[in-house]
Design a protein around this motif. Structure first.
Motif, mmCIF file in Angstrom:
data_model
loop_
_atom_site.group_PDB
_atom_site.id
_atom_site.type_symbol
_atom_site.label_atom_id
_atom_site.label_comp_id
_atom_site.label_asym_id
_atom_site.label_seq_id
_atom_site.Cartn_x
_atom_site.Cartn_y
_atom_site.Cartn_z
ATOM 1 N N MET A 21 38.226 25.870 3.985
ATOM 2 C CA MET A 21 38.992 25.007 4.816
ATOM 3 C C MET A 21 40.193 24.373 3.893
ATOM 4 N N THR A 22 41.384 24.114 4.306
ATOM 5 C CA THR A 22 42.173 23.615 3.407
ATOM 6 C C THR A 22 42.530 22.103 3.776
ATOM 7 N N LYS A 23 42.849 21.140 2.787
ATOM 8 C CA LYS A 23 43.238 19.833 2.948
ATOM 9 C C LYS A 23 44.603 19.978 3.617
ATOM 10 N N PRO A 24 44.904 18.978 4.572
ATOM 11 C CA PRO A 24 46.386 18.806 5.115
ATOM 12 C C PRO A 24 47.173 18.335 4.025
ATOM 13 N N PHE A 25 48.506 18.739 3.835
ATOM 14 C CA PHE A 25 49.335 18.179 3.148
ATOM 15 C C PHE A 25 49.500 16.772 3.064
ATOM 16 N N ASP A 26 49.444 16.185 2.020
ATOM 17 C CA ASP A 26 49.650 14.489 1.775
ATOM 18 C C ASP A 26 50.906 14.074 1.212
ATOM 19 N N MET A 27 51.746 13.717 2.427
ATOM 20 C CA MET A 27 53.247 13.319 1.721
ATOM 21 C C MET A 27 53.326 12.077 1.071
ATOM 22 N N GLU A 28 52.324 11.105 1.009
ATOM 23 C CA GLU A 28 52.212 10.128 0.386
ATOM 24 C C GLU A 28 52.031 10.284 -1.237
ATOM 25 N N VAL A 29 51.105 11.256 -1.424
ATOM 26 C CA VAL A 29 50.805 12.080 -2.649
ATOM 27 C C VAL A 29 52.092 12.775 -3.178
ATOM 28 N N PHE A 30 52.883 13.336 -2.378
ATOM 29 C CA PHE A 30 53.881 14.221 -2.767
ATOM 30 C C PHE A 30 54.999 13.412 -3.461
ATOM 31 N N LEU A 31 55.336 12.212 -2.483
ATOM 32 C CA LEU A 31 56.204 11.451 -2.827
ATOM 33 C C LEU A 31 56.407 10.072 -3.875
ATOM 34 N N ASN A 32 54.848 10.416 -4.197
ATOM 35 C CA ASN A 32 54.342 9.197 -5.130
ATOM 36 C C ASN A 32 55.219 8.913 -6.337
ATOM 37 N N GLY A 33 55.692 9.936 -7.042
ATOM 38 C CA GLY A 33 56.431 9.928 -8.210
ATOM 39 C C GLY A 33 57.710 9.598 -7.989
ATOM 40 N N VAL A 34 58.364 9.744 -6.836
ATOM 41 C CA VAL A 34 59.796 8.963 -6.805
ATOM 42 C C VAL A 34 60.039 8.041 -5.937
ATOM 43 N N LEU A 35 59.127 7.426 -5.343
ATOM 44 C CA LEU A 35 59.108 6.261 -4.567
ATOM 45 C C LEU A 35 59.377 5.021 -5.411
ATOM 46 N N THR A 36 60.380 4.092 -4.871
ATOM 47 C CA THR A 36 60.689 3.335 -5.668
ATOM 48 C C THR A 36 60.962 2.093 -4.813
ATOM 49 N N GLY A 37 61.226 0.976 -5.332
ATOM 50 C CA GLY A 37 61.700 -0.323 -4.292
ATOM 51 C C GLY A 37 60.570 -1.219 -3.862
ATOM 52 N N SER A 38 60.730 -1.919 -2.791
ATOM 53 C CA SER A 38 59.758 -2.821 -2.283
ATOM 54 C C SER A 38 59.030 -2.139 -1.509
ATOM 55 N N HIS A 39 57.761 -2.770 -1.083
ATOM 56 C CA HIS A 39 56.652 -2.148 -0.117
ATOM 57 C C HIS A 39 57.206 -1.593 1.041
ATOM 58 N N ALA A 40 58.048 -2.341 1.698
ATOM 59 C CA ALA A 40 58.704 -2.080 3.035
ATOM 60 C C ALA A 40 59.578 -0.828 2.791
ATOM 61 N N THR A 41 60.211 -0.806 1.688
ATOM 62 C CA THR A 41 61.052 0.502 1.405
ATOM 63 C C THR A 41 60.175 1.774 1.245
ATOM 64 N N ARG A 42 59.355 1.519 0.612
ATOM 65 C CA ARG A 42 58.478 2.845 0.269
ATOM 66 C C ARG A 42 57.735 2.894 1.674
ATOM 67 N N GLN A 43 57.378 2.300 2.323
ATOM 68 C CA GLN A 43 56.578 2.425 3.819
ATOM 69 C C GLN A 43 57.658 3.065 4.617
#
Length: 91
Positions: A1-23
């Motif tokens: 069984m494979t895990k679904p792709f986690d977009m949050e983990v994928f983008l974690n290194g490039v996300l910057t800015g305020s909490h609302a912008t990251r969300q």
């Protein structure tokens, strides 16, 4: 069984800015992912090509306002930065 792709983990290194912008970027990236999965069955962003993201920007956002298309373009640029590619998109 494979895990679904986690977009949050994928983008974690490039996300910057305020909490609302990251969300906002995470929400939009998940919408992009769902559209690409629905069209090409490619769940992982690591398997995406330029044509997948260009298709999303052209066809999925054609009835959206200019501001919405711009914010999605910013999210697509984050995805391409994370993929370490030099793809250029226009809206």
């Amino acid at each position: 069984m494979t895990k679904p792709f986690d977009m949050e983990v994928f983008l974690n290194g490039v996300l910057t800015g305020s909490h609302a912008t990251r969300q906002r970027h995470l929400r939009q990236a998940k919408i992009i992912q769902a559209a690409i999965v629905g069209r090409w069955q490619r769940e992982s962003a690591w398997g995406w090509k330029r044509k997948h993201l260009a298709w999303f920007l052209k066809h999925s956002l054609k009835h959206r306002g200019e501001g919405t298309r711009y914010y999605y373009l910013l999210t697509v640029r984050l995805i391409t930065r994370r993929l370490e590619t030099s793809w250029v998109f226009d809206i």
